[in-house]
Design an enzyme around this catalytic site. Structure first.
Site, mmCIF file in Angstrom:
data_model
loop_
_atom_site.group_PDB
_atom_site.id
_atom_site.type_symbol
_atom_site.label_atom_id
_atom_site.label_comp_id
_atom_site.label_asym_id
_atom_site.label_seq_id
_atom_site.Cartn_x
_atom_site.Cartn_y
_atom_site.Cartn_z
ATOM 1 N N GLU A 151 10.463 65.780 -44.848
ATOM 2 C CA GLU A 151 10.812 65.577 -43.445
ATOM 3 C C GLU A 151 10.091 64.393 -42.818
ATOM 4 O O GLU A 151 10.608 63.772 -41.909
ATOM 5 C CB GLU A 151 10.636 66.843 -42.601
ATOM 6 C CG GLU A 151 9.230 67.261 -42.296
ATOM 7 C CD GLU A 151 9.159 68.496 -41.377
ATOM 8 O OE1 GLU A 151 9.933 68.595 -40.430
ATOM 9 O OE2 GLU A 151 8.283 69.350 -41.630
ATOM 10 N N CYS B 111 15.224 68.085 -26.440
ATOM 11 C CA CYS B 111 15.263 67.414 -25.151
ATOM 12 C C CYS B 111 14.136 67.939 -24.278
ATOM 13 O O CYS B 111 13.835 69.129 -24.284
ATOM 14 C CB CYS B 111 16.583 67.583 -24.422
ATOM 15 S SG CYS B 111 17.990 66.965 -25.312
ATOM 16 N N LYS C 184 11.249 68.805 -32.306
ATOM 17 C CA LYS C 184 10.552 70.089 -32.314
ATOM 18 C C LYS C 184 11.424 71.043 -31.505
ATOM 19 O O LYS C 184 12.172 70.615 -30.647
ATOM 20 C CB LYS C 184 9.221 69.861 -31.595
ATOM 21 C CG LYS C 184 8.179 70.910 -31.846
ATOM 22 C CD LYS C 184 7.291 70.521 -32.969
ATOM 23 C CE LYS C 184 6.230 71.541 -33.232
ATOM 24 N NZ LYS C 184 5.770 71.472 -34.616
ATOM 25 N N ARG D 92 9.963 66.721 -28.310
ATOM 26 C CA ARG D 92 11.163 67.542 -28.245
ATOM 27 C C ARG D 92 12.437 66.742 -28.522
ATOM 28 O O ARG D 92 13.518 67.317 -28.707
ATOM 29 C CB ARG D 92 11.296 68.188 -26.863
ATOM 30 C CG ARG D 92 10.128 69.064 -26.496
ATOM 31 C CD ARG D 92 10.305 69.610 -25.108
ATOM 32 N NE ARG D 92 11.352 70.610 -25.066
ATOM 33 C CZ ARG D 92 11.152 71.914 -25.162
ATOM 34 N NH1 ARG D 92 9.932 72.386 -25.284
ATOM 35 N NH2 ARG D 92 12.156 72.748 -25.125
ATOM 36 N N TRP E 212 17.343 64.400 -27.448
ATOM 37 C CA TRP E 212 17.711 64.550 -28.853
ATOM 38 C C TRP E 212 19.234 64.722 -28.848
ATOM 39 O O TRP E 212 19.747 65.728 -28.361
ATOM 40 C CB TRP E 212 17.037 65.764 -29.475
ATOM 41 C CG TRP E 212 17.243 65.857 -30.967
ATOM 42 C CD1 TRP E 212 16.488 65.248 -31.925
ATOM 43 C CD2 TRP E 212 18.253 66.597 -31.662
ATOM 44 N NE1 TRP E 212 16.978 65.564 -33.173
ATOM 45 C CE2 TRP E 212 18.069 66.390 -33.041
ATOM 46 C CE3 TRP E 212 19.316 67.403 -31.243
ATOM 47 C CZ2 TRP E 212 18.879 66.955 -34.013
ATOM 48 C CZ3 TRP E 212 20.133 67.975 -32.213
ATOM 49 C CH2 TRP E 212 19.910 67.752 -33.584
ATOM 50 N N LYS F 76 7.589 69.609 -46.127
ATOM 51 C CA LYS F 76 6.676 68.737 -45.377
ATOM 52 C C LYS F 76 6.844 67.299 -45.820
ATOM 53 O O LYS F 76 6.954 66.404 -45.013
ATOM 54 C CB LYS F 76 5.245 69.221 -45.627
ATOM 55 C CG LYS F 76 4.293 69.054 -44.516
ATOM 56 C CD LYS F 76 4.345 70.137 -43.466
ATOM 57 C CE LYS F 76 5.702 70.431 -42.929
ATOM 58 N NZ LYS F 76 5.831 71.608 -42.153
ATOM 59 N N HIS G 255 16.875 76.123 -66.393
ATOM 60 C CA HIS G 255 18.267 76.544 -66.219
ATOM 61 C C HIS G 255 19.104 75.464 -65.548
ATOM 62 O O HIS G 255 20.153 75.761 -64.988
ATOM 63 C CB HIS G 255 18.306 77.866 -65.451
ATOM 64 C CG HIS G 255 17.580 78.943 -66.184
ATOM 65 N ND1 HIS G 255 18.125 79.607 -67.265
ATOM 66 C CD2 HIS G 255 16.320 79.427 -66.046
ATOM 67 C CE1 HIS G 255 17.242 80.469 -67.745
ATOM 68 N NE2 HIS G 255 16.135 80.383 -67.018
ATOM 69 N N ASN H 247 18.949 70.085 -20.736
ATOM 70 C CA ASN H 247 18.559 70.472 -22.097
ATOM 71 C C ASN H 247 19.454 71.647 -22.478
ATOM 72 O O ASN H 247 19.563 72.606 -21.714
ATOM 73 C CB ASN H 247 17.075 70.889 -22.092
ATOM 74 C CG ASN H 247 16.618 71.414 -23.434
ATOM 75 O OD1 ASN H 247 17.303 71.232 -24.444
ATOM 76 N ND2 ASN H 247 15.479 72.077 -23.454
ATOM 77 N N GLY H 248 20.101 71.571 -23.641
ATOM 78 C CA GLY H 248 20.981 72.664 -24.076
ATOM 79 C C GLY H 248 22.334 72.132 -24.489
ATOM 80 O O GLY H 248 22.498 70.921 -24.698
ATOM 81 N N GLU I 94 7.211 75.011 -48.879
ATOM 82 C CA GLU I 94 6.674 74.384 -47.678
ATOM 83 C C GLU I 94 6.177 72.964 -47.976
ATOM 84 O O GLU I 94 6.409 72.042 -47.195
ATOM 85 C CB GLU I 94 5.555 75.271 -47.101
ATOM 86 C CG GLU I 94 4.816 74.696 -45.913
ATOM 87 C CD GLU I 94 5.683 74.309 -44.721
ATOM 88 O OE1 GLU I 94 6.885 74.649 -44.709
ATOM 89 O OE2 GLU I 94 5.170 73.632 -43.820
#
Ligand code: M6R
Length: 606
Positions: A486, A2, A601, A27, A75, A483, A502, A99-100, A479
């Protein structure tokens, strides 16, 4: 998570808010809204979807006109993205953006329902808006002070009270908030990016401080209404840094910025050819005496920590444990005084990493954070901080932040190994010299764009992919896989190449492309054997290796050949084709590369 922005001044408030929200959209981007004082009344506009949807709505229905207001890009945590759940929340007397997460929202909601309040949304934020309305007695500071006592959880709040039409009130706990200080205009924001266009001066709001922001004054008080004198900080990020600069996406721009950002990050930490972390408070003495090391982080930052583990253990012979922060905080880890806990975070606000930091401090360990955002919570609260200098990373998929984190891991490993007398000064200087050569080599790697674009065109229809490697190449393939998945929404797994037999190899068919990283000479033969095994089962294989490696046609369908460097440093180069392949696959699929679905983010909630 947010984004919050607020403006009071002479400009058209709605325009400044929307422009600011554009900078913060990374965000959270599932809905957006603004509240502006228009002729003394609080006027709210909000919309589900991207900021562009809000802009379109205001184009059709008209935008509130005024000079003081607050804005939000969301978000979703409580309640799906919808017009009703969008911020601002409140009524004609009080309006807030948040935000939170409010942990005790249920109790507050039940209490207020008992008092006759009716709730429209499913959000935790609305309970705070209604609580403020309930507590408000004409005195905003007293009201906010009572709210601070009653609300549990994390919050950054921008607040408008109808009786104060030229004032923004702000308060925070755990979630970040700054107050931007302009000429005859002032701001609030979740970070500095929305204010850079107007000013570089700002205050960092601390826990439970209340800010009273007018066009020509900013006052910060305690909940007891005692005025606080605060240090004015200066942002050192460029205005251009938060713009795309001609690139199709921020991610592509950020991939291309890596050589210069690595240079800016390592140059000040090298003196007379030796790593020098003293300016961050990391002394040779401290390194010499350190016992065990824990590296704790999330996502990409954790993958940088994985590379750090391999390099530190092999050079300095110190035991390193790498943990995902959300696991570390609840697994009652065996840490004690004398241990060194390294927290890696681009944003410096990741909730789980922050919790891990607090836990490590409680247990008496020495904490070192590796952080990109100046003045962020994790940077401020760790015993020592090593800032990476990647500049603002806007794309949700982290690229340049990863590379600079890696560069710090290397410098740290070199200095530690030297402090522990595991390598000679000459060897330390030689490794440092090679690290300094990385930016130039990376510039060559960036030229592999078209090759990677071609490989991406072969992956675009895949449903599932496998990334494999051994040792450092395994850390890197983790990584690469993250990438790709996502941003392109193609399922992918990273696997230690030797572990395939295995179980996981049963998934391999001609429909499952494999990307193998094979840059480590001592493991090359082993990795190639594993590649042959998947190839024999029909997989189309891309091999990423370094110049001079002989890879036959019977092994790879596609090759990406990197300039040669010492094996240990190859992850710094091999990261780029992985990022390019992910980027171009997502772009070819038409995905929203910079703002992938469901993500944001800066993950400030657990
Ligand atoms: O801000 P942080 O570095 O603490 O963030 C950690 C992760 O959330 C982040 O790296 C995430 O995995 C990225 N989306 C990866 O591209």
């Amino acid at each position: 998570m947010c984004g919050i922005v607020g403006y009071v001044g002479d400009k058209d408030c709605a325009d400044v808010l929307v422009d600011g929200l554009k900078k913060l959209e990374y965000r959270g981007y599932d809905s957006a809204g603004i509240a502006v004082f228009q002729n003394g009344e609080i006027e709210v506009e909000k919309s589900k979807g991207k900021l562009a949807d809000l802009e379109n709505k205001m184009k059709n229905e008209g935008k509130p006109s005024g000079h003081c207001g607050i804005g939000h890009t969301r978000w979703a945590t409580h309640g799906e993205p919808s017009d009703i759940n969008s911020h601002p929340h409140g009524n004609k007397r009080v309006s807030i953006v948040h935000n939170g997460i409010i942990e005790n929202y249920k109790q507050i909601k039940d209490f207020l329902t008992g008092k006759g309040y009716v709730f429209e949304s499913e959000t935790d934020t609305e309970t705070v808006a209604k609580l403020l309305d309930y507590l408000y007695d004409g005195n905003p500071i007293e009201t906010l002070s009572k709210m601070i006592d009653k609300v549990r959880g994390s919050y950054a709040l921008g607040i408008l009270f109808k009786d104060y039409p030229d004032t923004i009130f702000a308060v925070r706990k755990e979630s970040p908030l700054i107050v931007g200080l302009g000429e005859n205009e002032n701001f609030i924001a979740s970070d500095v990016t929305p204010i850079l266009k107007y000013t570089r001066k700002y205050y960092l709001l601390e826990q439970d401080e209340i800010a009273i922001i007018k066009k020509d004054s900013v006052k910060i008080v305690t909940p007891e209404n005692e005025e606080i004198t605060k240090e004015v900080l200066t942002a050192d990020w460029d205005v251009d840094a938060a713009e795309k600069g001609g690139y199709a996406h921020f991610m592509l721009k950020e991939i291309n910025e890596q050589p210069s950002k690595i240079k800016t990050t390592i140059s000040p930490r090298i003196q007379d050819g030796m790593p020098y972390l003293e300016e961050s408070g990391i002394t040779m003495e401290m390194l010499k005496n350190s016992k065990r090391i824990f590296i704790v982080a999330c996502g990409t930052a954790m993958h940088a920590g994985m590379v750090g583990k391999y390099v530190i253990e092999s050079l300095a012979r110190v035991e390193v444990t790498v943990d995902i922060a959300s696991e570390f905080r609840y697994r009652n880890p065996l840490i004690e005084k004398g241990d060194l806990v390294i927290l890696i975070s681009q944003s410096g606000e990741t909730a789980d990493t922050y919790a891990a930091l607090k836990l490590a401090k409680e247990r008496g360990a020495t904490t070192v954070s590796v952080v990109n955002v100046k003045g962020s919570t994790i940077a401020r609260e760790a015993d020592k901080v090593i800032y990476t200098h990647a500049g603002p990373e806007i794309s949700v998929a982290s690229t340049k932040a990863y590379s600079v984190q890696l560069s710090i891991m290397y410098l740290f490993a070199f200095e530690l190994a030297y402090a522990k007398e595991k390598i000679s000064k000459e060897r330390c200087m030689e490794l440092t010299k090679q690290l300094m050569e990385v930016p130039d080599k990376l510039a060559e790697v960036l030229e592999l764009k078209e090759r990677c674009q071609f490989i991406a065109s072969r992956l675009v229809n895949a449903e599932s992919l496998l990334y494999i490697g051994r040792g450092l190449d395994y850390a890197l393939s983790m990584e690469g896989s993250l990438k790709l998945k996502e941003i392109s929404y193609i399922h992918s797994e990273s696997y230690a190449a030797g572990e395939l037999k295995h179980g996981t190899i049963s998934l391999v068919t001609e429909d499952m492309p494999v990307i193998a990283v094979a840059t480590q000479s001592n493991l090359l033969e082993k990795t190639i054997s594993n590649v042959k095994e998947v190839k024999a089962r029909g997989a189309k294989v891309t091999v990423i290796c370094k110049e001079g490696t002989e890879i036959g046609k019977d092994v790879a369908n596609h090759l990406v050949t990197l300039p040669a460097m010492e094996d240990m440093l190859m992850p710094m180069l091999a990261a780029v084709p992985m990022q390019y392949i992910a980027y171009y696959t997502a772009a070819l699929k038409g995905c929203d590369v910079d703002q992938p679905r469901n993500l944001a983010k800066s993950v400030t909630v657990e």
